[in-house]
Scaffold this active site. Structure first.
Site, short mmCIF file in Angstrom:
data_model
loop_
_atom_site.label_atom_id
_atom_site.label_comp_id
_atom_site.label_asym_id
_atom_site.label_seq_id
_atom_site.Cartn_x
_atom_site.Cartn_y
_atom_site.Cartn_z
N CYS A 2 0.85 -1.18 0.00
CA CYS A 2 0.00 0.00 0.00
C CYS A 2 0.89 1.24 0.00
O CYS A 2 1.89 1.31 0.70
CB CYS A 2 -0.95 0.09 1.18
SG CYS A 2 -2.08 -1.28 1.28
N ARG A 27 3.83 -0.29 -4.88
CA ARG A 27 3.61 -0.83 -3.54
C ARG A 27 2.30 -1.62 -3.43
O ARG A 27 2.02 -2.25 -2.41
CB ARG A 27 3.58 0.30 -2.50
CG ARG A 27 4.86 1.09 -2.45
CD ARG A 27 4.74 2.20 -1.45
NE ARG A 27 4.64 1.70 -0.10
CZ ARG A 27 5.65 1.48 0.70
NH1 ARG A 27 6.87 1.73 0.30
NH2 ARG A 27 5.46 1.02 1.92
N TRP A 73 -2.68 -2.75 -1.69
CA TRP A 73 -2.40 -4.18 -1.83
C TRP A 73 -3.31 -4.85 -0.81
O TRP A 73 -3.14 -4.67 0.40
CB TRP A 73 -0.93 -4.46 -1.54
CG TRP A 73 -0.55 -5.88 -1.84
CD1 TRP A 73 -0.16 -6.38 -3.04
CD2 TRP A 73 -0.53 -6.98 -0.92
NE1 TRP A 73 0.10 -7.74 -2.92
CE2 TRP A 73 -0.12 -8.12 -1.63
CE3 TRP A 73 -0.84 -7.12 0.43
CZ2 TRP A 73 0.00 -9.38 -1.05
CZ3 TRP A 73 -0.72 -8.36 1.02
CH2 TRP A 73 -0.30 -9.47 0.29
N ASN A 99 -1.89 1.90 5.70
CA ASN A 99 -0.96 0.88 5.20
C ASN A 99 -0.55 0.04 6.40
O ASN A 99 0.06 0.56 7.33
CB ASN A 99 0.26 1.57 4.56
CG ASN A 99 1.39 0.61 4.28
OD1 ASN A 99 1.18 -0.59 4.14
ND2 ASN A 99 2.61 1.13 4.19
N GLY A 100 -0.89 -1.24 6.38
CA GLY A 100 -0.54 -2.11 7.50
C GLY A 100 -1.67 -3.06 7.81
O GLY A 100 -2.59 -3.24 7.00
N GLU A 484 17.61 -17.71 -7.42
CA GLU A 484 17.20 -16.36 -7.80
C GLU A 484 16.61 -16.37 -9.21
O GLU A 484 15.61 -15.69 -9.48
CB GLU A 484 18.40 -15.41 -7.68
CG GLU A 484 18.18 -13.99 -8.16
CD GLU A 484 17.07 -13.24 -7.43
OE1 GLU A 484 16.52 -13.74 -6.45
OE2 GLU A 484 16.74 -12.14 -7.90
N LYS A 488 12.81 -15.12 -10.09
CA LYS A 488 12.56 -14.07 -11.08
C LYS A 488 11.54 -14.55 -12.11
O LYS A 488 10.62 -13.84 -12.46
CB LYS A 488 13.83 -13.65 -11.83
CG LYS A 488 14.84 -12.79 -11.14
CD LYS A 488 14.44 -11.37 -10.88
CE LYS A 488 13.71 -11.27 -9.59
NZ LYS A 488 14.49 -11.02 -8.41
N GLU A 491 7.92 -14.86 -10.65
CA GLU A 491 7.17 -13.66 -10.30
C GLU A 491 6.75 -12.83 -11.50
O GLU A 491 5.72 -12.19 -11.45
CB GLU A 491 7.84 -12.81 -9.22
CG GLU A 491 9.20 -12.31 -9.48
CD GLU A 491 9.79 -11.55 -8.29
OE1 GLU A 491 9.06 -11.08 -7.41
OE2 GLU A 491 11.02 -11.42 -8.24
N HIS A 507 17.80 -36.54 -6.22
CA HIS A 507 17.03 -36.99 -5.06
C HIS A 507 15.55 -36.67 -5.20
O HIS A 507 14.83 -36.58 -4.21
CB HIS A 507 17.61 -36.39 -3.78
CG HIS A 507 19.04 -36.77 -3.58
ND1 HIS A 507 19.41 -37.97 -3.02
CD2 HIS A 507 20.20 -36.14 -3.94
CE1 HIS A 507 20.74 -38.05 -3.00
NE2 HIS A 507 21.23 -36.97 -3.58
N LYS A 606 5.88 -4.31 -4.04
CA LYS A 606 7.33 -4.13 -3.91
C LYS A 606 7.79 -4.24 -2.46
O LYS A 606 8.79 -4.89 -2.17
CB LYS A 606 7.70 -2.76 -4.49
CG LYS A 606 9.18 -2.45 -4.47
CD LYS A 606 9.90 -3.25 -5.52
CE LYS A 606 11.39 -3.01 -5.49
NZ LYS A 606 12.08 -4.10 -6.20
O1 M6R Z 1 12.80 -5.01 0.35
P1 M6R Z 1 13.32 -6.38 0.67
O2 M6R Z 1 14.63 -6.65 0.05
O3 M6R Z 1 13.35 -6.64 2.15
O4 M6R Z 1 12.26 -7.35 0.04
C1 M6R Z 1 12.38 -8.74 0.15
C2 M6R Z 1 11.49 -9.45 -0.83
O5 M6R Z 1 10.16 -9.08 -0.63
C3 M6R Z 1 11.87 -9.15 -2.28
O6 M6R Z 1 13.20 -9.48 -2.53
C4 M6R Z 1 10.96 -9.95 -3.24
O7 M6R Z 1 11.22 -11.30 -3.13
C5 M6R Z 1 11.15 -9.45 -4.67
N1 M6R Z 1 9.88 -9.36 -5.32
C6 M6R Z 1 12.01 -10.35 -5.48
O8 M6R Z 1 12.16 -9.93 -6.78
#
Ligand code: M6R
Length: 611
Positions: A2, A27, A73, A99-100, A484, A488, A491, A507, A606
């Site tokens: 948010c 956000r 969000w 927000n929260g 990673e 990527k 998402e 395994h 984000k």
């Molecule tokens: O702001 P942060 O680095 O603490 O956020 C952690 C994760 O939420 C963030 O890395 C998330 O996994 C991303 N969408 C990855 O691309």
């Protein structure tokens, strides 16, 4: 999660808020809304993106010099017009955005329902708002008094902004756990979740602390704690330019941010690492060198991509510093009652510096006496402020939801730390230290080489974009890179992908392999090279499609793989800074070719400021 914006001053509030919401849309983008205060208090809100809100108010007089806006969000209640913020109080006299998460909202809701309150939405926000209004009514309190009393009973996280019909020009704000920045202009104030909606108007800002209430008028900012004692606002200068938060000709922020990496890694090293003299200067580490050298163990605490950086740091610190390292998901660490001793060093890794789980995990560890070192990108963020010391990753604002340049910035910081501490401890010899320092200095140029021509990666993305699943494999330093890469892809393309240590595939995951499964191998030249060659053969023997990230000049892996993405040669400790780049690009191009809004993929936000 948010985004919130507020404005009070001589300008028209709506355009300032609308622009701010567009900047904060990363956000959360389930719905958005604004409340404008003039003779009336008017709320406009709409499910969907900010542009849909904008369209829905065309032709409406949005005049007013005070207002608040929200991009959501969804937590409590599905994305809908009804659940969008701002919410009106029952009397219609107050509007609020939040927000929260209010954790004890069901209890408060019951109390209010017993008093005859009815709710128009499913949100915890509307409950908190009416709770505040009820307290205001009960003893003829002012809104500020009622807010203070209410917040003492609230459990959870919040950043809230309120405006009231009978209180023109005033915005009340409060925070606990969710961020709030106030920009100080001449006779005007700007409020936002981060500085991006503010920098265009002023560079002077105040970061509001937890448990503070701000009473904001055009020419006055008062901060108080929940005990009604005035607090002195600490005014800071923003070190950020408007260009940093614009697309600069790129189709997406993500692509811009991928291409910025030669510069952002350079910025991260600049002023810290000097290859010619083999020196690394990091005041946060220098000032606490004894703490690091005597650490009984280091615990990396992070989420998502930042957790992958932590995993890579485990390899670096154990090898170069010979300090035992544990890597923890913040969400598990905070609830697990972990053993934390005085000599423990916690390294918190976070792009936003606002991730709720990481923040609370650190608060708990700090209370137990651990030393907290923050590797954070967002300057002035909550995690940066909570840490005893730290090092910023200096990647600049990252707006695409998928983390790219922040990740390589984190790796650069962590590599410098491990080198510096290891050299001081004597666990790495001078020759290797100097080699790695020089190699690290050369990384930005090598990243530039990878980015110079991305057409091969685009072609590969097009070829495999319809696959249902992907497997990502790597060994040693390349294992976290595989994780990673898989994250990527998931998402931003919505394709199921899993990362595994290459040896572990036998395994279980190998059962998935057939002619339809693309398997991405991170197979750069390192100490495990021969082993990964065997793993590639095992996949080929089962007719899997192999996409390899290989070192330039390699002939063996390319001879076996179906498709190859090349990276320049680098020491294995630093190779992830290169091998992750093709992963980012592959995901980006798959996502784009599937028509996905890669900057704002579904269900994500984000900054994850709720647990
Ligand atoms: O702001 P942060 O680095 O603490 O956020 C952690 C994760 O939420 C963030 O890395 C998330 O996994 C991303 N969408 C990855 O691309």
């Amino acid at each position: 999660m948010c985004g919130i914006v507020g404005y009070t001053g001589p300008r028209e509030a709506y355009p300032v808020i609308l622009k701010g919401l567009k900047r904060l849309e990363y956000r959360g983008y389930d719905s958005s809304g604004v409340a404008i205060l003039n003779d009336h208090l008017s709320v406009y809100k709409k499910k969907g993106r900010v542009s849909e809100l904008e369209e829905s108010v065309v032709g409406i007089n949005m005049h007013g010099h005070t207002g608040i806006g929200h991009t959501r969000w969804a937590t409590h209640g599905e994305p809908s017009d009804r659940n969008a913020h701002p919410h009106y109080s029952a009397s219609g006299n107050i509007a609020m955005i939040h927000n929260g998460i209010i954790e004890n909202y069901t209890l408060i809701k019951k109390e209010l329902q017993n008093k005859g309150y009815e709710f128009k939405s499913d949100t915890d926000t509307e409950v908190l708002l009416n709770f505040i209004e009820e307290i205001k009514k009960e003893n003829n309190n002012t809104l500020e008094e009622a807010l203070r009393i209410a917040l003492k009973r609230v459990v959870g996280a919040y950043c809230i902004l309120l405006i009231e019909k009978d209180n023109p020009g005033t915005i009340l704000a409060a925070r606990k756990g969710s961020p709030l920045v106030i920009g100080i202009g001449k006779g005007e104030h700007f409020l936002a979740s981060d500085a991006s909606p503010i920098i265009e108007y002023t560079k002077e800002v105040v970061y509001v602390n937890d448990y503070e209430i701000a009473i904001v008028k055009p020419d006055e900012l008062i901060l108080k704690n929940l005990g009604n004692e005035k607090q002195t606002p600490f005014i800071q200068k923003l070190d950020m330019e408007l260009a940093a938060i614009e697309k600069g000709g790129y189709e997406h922020f993500m692509l811009k941010e991928i291409h910025e990496q030669p510069q952002t890694i350079f910025d991260c090293l600049r002023g810290r690492l000097i290859g010619s003299s083999a020196t690394i200067t990091m005041s946060g580490v220098d000032n606490n060198m004894d703490t690091f050298m005597n650490a009984s163990r280091i615990v990396m605490v992070a989420c998502g991509t930042s957790w992958h950086a932590g995993l890579l740091a485990e390899y670096m610190f154990e090898e170069l510093c010979r300090i035992p390292v544990e890597v923890e998901y913040a969400s598990e660490f905070r609830y697990r009652n972990p053993v934390i001793n005085k000599g423990d060093v916690i390294i918190a890794i976070s792009q936003s510096g606002e991730t709720a789980d990481t923040l609370v995990a650190l608060e708990n560890a700090k209370e137990k006496g651990a030393f907290i070192f923050g590797v954070v990108n967002a300057v002035g963020s909550s995690i940066a402020r909570l840490s005893h010391a730290g090092a910023y990753s200096h990647a600049g604002p990252e707006i695409g939801v998928a983390s790219t340049k922040a990740f390589t910035g984190q790796l650069a910081v962590l590599a410098m730390m491990a080198l510096k501490i290891g050299y001081k401890k004597g666990t790495i010899d001078e020759t290797r230290y100097k080699t790695l320092v020089r190699e690290l200095e050369a990384i930005p140029e090598k990243v530039k080489e990878i980015l110079a021509d991305t057409s091969n990666i685009q072609r590969i993305a097009e070829k495999y974009k319809d696959a249902k699943d992907f497997l990502y494999l790597g060994r040693g330093y390349n294992f976290p890179v595989a994780l990673e890469g898989a994250l990527k892809l998931k998402e931003i393309s919505y394709i199921h992908a899993e990362g595994y240590p290459a040896a572990e595939m036998k395994h279980g995951p190998i059962a998935l392999v057939d002619e339809n499964l693309p398997v991405v191998f991170v197979a750069t030249k390192d100490r495990y090279y021969d082993k990964i060659v065997s793993n590639v053969q095992e996949i080929k023997a089962r007719r899997g499609k192999v996409i390899a990230v290989a070192t330039e000049g390699d002939t063996i892996i390319p001879g076996m793989a179906d498709d190859v993405m090349y990276v320049p040669d680098a020491d294995e400790v630093l190779a992830p800074l290169l091998s992750v780049i093709p992963m980012q690009l592959l995901s980006y191009y798959v996502g784009v070719s599937k028509g996905i809004d890669v900057d704002k993929p579904r269900n994500l936000a984000k900054s994850v400021t709720v647990e």
